[in-house]
Write an enzyme that holds these catalytic residues in place. Structure first.
Site, short mmCIF file in Angstrom:
data_model
loop_
_atom_site.label_atom_id
_atom_site.label_comp_id
_atom_site.label_asym_id
_atom_site.label_seq_id
_atom_site.Cartn_x
_atom_site.Cartn_y
_atom_site.Cartn_z
N HIS A 1 -5.50 -0.19 6.09
CA HIS A 1 -5.30 0.66 7.25
C HIS A 1 -6.57 0.98 8.44
CE1 HIS A 1 -7.83 3.13 4.46
NE2 HIS A 1 -6.50 3.47 3.77
N HIS B 1 -10.63 0.98 1.02
CA HIS B 1 -10.48 2.21 1.90
C HIS B 1 -11.90 2.14 2.56
CE1 HIS B 1 -8.95 6.37 3.40
NE2 HIS B 1 -10.32 6.31 3.49
N ASP C 1 0.97 2.83 3.70
CA ASP C 1 0.35 3.71 3.38
C ASP C 1 1.02 4.89 2.95
OD1 ASP C 1 -2.12 4.91 2.28
OD2 ASP C 1 -3.04 5.19 3.96
N ASN D 1 -4.90 6.46 -7.14
CA ASN D 1 -5.51 7.56 -7.09
C ASN D 1 -4.59 8.75 -7.64
OD1 ASN D 1 -3.87 7.18 -4.90
ND2 ASN D 1 -5.01 8.74 -3.47
N HIS E 1 1.00 -1.36 -0.35
CA HIS E 1 0.06 -0.11 -0.01
C HIS E 1 0.94 1.22 -0.03
CE1 HIS E 1 -3.80 1.66 1.79
NE2 HIS E 1 -3.48 2.73 0.97
N HIS F 1 1.58 5.30 -2.26
CA HIS F 1 1.07 6.24 -3.32
C HIS F 1 2.28 6.96 -3.58
CE1 HIS F 1 -3.17 5.98 -1.77
NE2 HIS F 1 -2.65 5.58 -0.73
N PHE F 2 2.84 6.53 -4.81
CA PHE F 2 4.19 7.10 -5.37
C PHE F 2 3.86 8.37 -6.14
CE2 PHE F 2 7.41 3.45 -4.49
CZ PHE F 2 7.50 3.59 -3.27
N ARG F 3 2.79 8.65 -6.50
CA ARG F 3 2.14 10.13 -6.92
C ARG F 3 2.79 10.29 -8.57
NH1 ARG F 3 -1.17 10.54 -3.14
NH2 ARG F 3 -0.29 11.27 -1.25
N LYS G 1 -8.74 -1.23 -6.19
CA LYS G 1 -8.98 -0.61 -5.02
C LYS G 1 -10.38 -0.07 -4.90
CE LYS G 1 -7.49 2.09 -1.47
NZ LYS G 1 -6.66 3.01 -1.25
#
Ligand code: DOR
Ligand code: ZN
Length: 405
Positions: free
Chosen positions: A206, A158, A272, A87, A53, A55-57, A131
């Protein structure tokens, strides 16, 4: 062929073994060996960490992080595989955005990686999983469950129910009011809600309390917690930098969560990792939710192991084995047929975590001055990646297709 010798974690304990690796895969694990050059690895040798989990953007918000800096941060923290969330600025919910993300990041990763798709009306077979957003968070995605097509893969949820958030939502001005605006009951309601859809392979991301964790497990889901919900709470002195969804809870809830680390109800510890720049995080009401964590996940949990708060089997199971099983990737175990991803750790080497020494582009950590045990050596598919605090390899991380059943 390469042969490695040292104390490897195998089936519950560290055993002195020789591990033979051919084209990145473990071919043999044996007690004696002759006729081959052997590379000695010092310390305790664990399987490489798997963070399911992050988020490397990348693409879209590379001022916060990109796949190069995110994966560098991962590998310095002993994580050799990540699964990246969908996302992005342009959501990864269709084939075109998935393919363009993959072609963008393909040659930038120091770790092996899988990519999630956001659950939608289309399925992307190459995605590691789907997701589901039951409530809006950073990026604003909200899943229309009735319109989704499902794959036989992990569905990461989520779990904060939007309707419940809407009933509570006021402006968050500090960590306590942020918790009140997205209270634990929204998490509990979301878990009950997704149960009605009866989806196979549901994984609740999470979880913030032992109560929600036990509920998720009792309904047959796999469960995940983060180091920040285990180690921080809404009275930690980190202000707007601690704003995250789901929120940090009160101290007693945090301590209860920490107390069930050894319980089998908990499957996975994931970071996360959700970097935002320090400038963006400064003012509470404008602070985007999320905090970095991919580099500190393994070191923090290893230091809890050293303090006797988590057993060795649970350490390896939550950081390495279970995430690999849930994402169906050929990793997480030092055994024949698995990828030769190892980290070598000196358990005496306890250091203070410092944000400005970490490798994420965001340059800060919520765990400033916490104790961590970082790996000395990191191997990815038999290749040494980190030595004496330096990365010595090119970004050779591979894209992982989820294993077919
Ligand atoms: O706090 C969060 N940050 N929660 C999420 O669900 C998303 C994440 C992000 O991408 O920043
Ligand atoms: Zn996330």
């Amino acid at each position: 062929m390469d042969a490695f010798h040292g104390r490897f974690y195998i089936s519950g304990e560290f055993r002195e073994k020789y591990v033979v690796v051919d084209r990145g895969i473990i071919r043999e694990v044996k007690s004696e060996m002759s006729g081959m050059d052997v590379k000695n690895i010092p310390g305790h040798i664990f399987p490489g960490g798997i963070d399911m989990h992050v988020h490397f953007r990348d693409p879209g918000e590379t001022e916060k992080e990109d796949f190069r800096t995110g994966s560098l941060s991962a590998i310095f923290g002993g994580t050799t595989t990540v699964c990246d969330m969908p996302n992005n600025k342009i959501p990864i919910d269709n084939r075109q955005s998935f393919e363009s993300k993959l072609s963008e990041i393909r040659n930038r990763s120091f770790v092996d990686f899988g990519l999630y798709q956001a659950a939608s009306g289309v399925t992307i077979p190459e995605a590691v999983g789907q997701k589901i957003f039951l409530g809006k968070s950073t990026g604003g995605l909200l899943t229309e469950l009735d319109d989704c097509e499902w794959q036989d893969k992990v569905k990461v949820v989520h779990a904060e129910l939007q309707e419940c958030i809407d009933n509570n939502n006021k402006e968050s001005k500090d960590l306590v009011s942020h918790d009140m605006n997205r209270p634990l009951e929204c998490e509990l309601e979301a878990i009950e809600y997704i149960f009605k859809y009866n989806l196979a392979n549901t994984h609740i991301a999470h979880l913030t309390s032992s109560r929600s964790l036990e509920l998720a497990k009792s309904l047959g889901f796999t469960t995940e917690v983060t180091p920040h919900h285990l180690l921080l709470n809404n009275s930690s002195p980190i202000g707007s930098f601690g704003k995250v969804n789901p929120p940090l809870r009160k101290k007693s809830v945090q301590e209860e969560l920490l107390n069930i680390l050894n319980s089998k109800s908990l499957d996975v510890i994931a970071s996360d990792h959700a970097p935002h720049t320090a400038a963006e995080k400064e003012v509470f009401k404008d602070s985007p939710s999320g905090m970095p964590g991919v580099e500190t996940r393994v070191p923090l949990i290893l230091s809890l192991f050293k303090k006797g708060l988590i057993q060795i089997e649970r350490t390896v199971s939550t950081l390495m084995e279970k995430p690999a099983e849930i994402c169906r990737i050929n990793k997480g175990f030092i055994a024949e047929g698995y990828d030769a991803d190892f980290i070598s750790v000196d358990l005496k080497n306890v250091t203070e975590i410092m944000g400005d020494e970490l490798h994420s582009k965001c340059g800060w950590t919520p765990f400033e001055k916490f104790e961590g045990i970082f790996p000395d050596l990191v191997y990815l598919r038999g290749e040494m990646m980190i030595q004496e605090g330096e990365v010595i390899s090119s970004p050779s991380g591979a894209f992982l297709n989820a294993k077919k059943q």
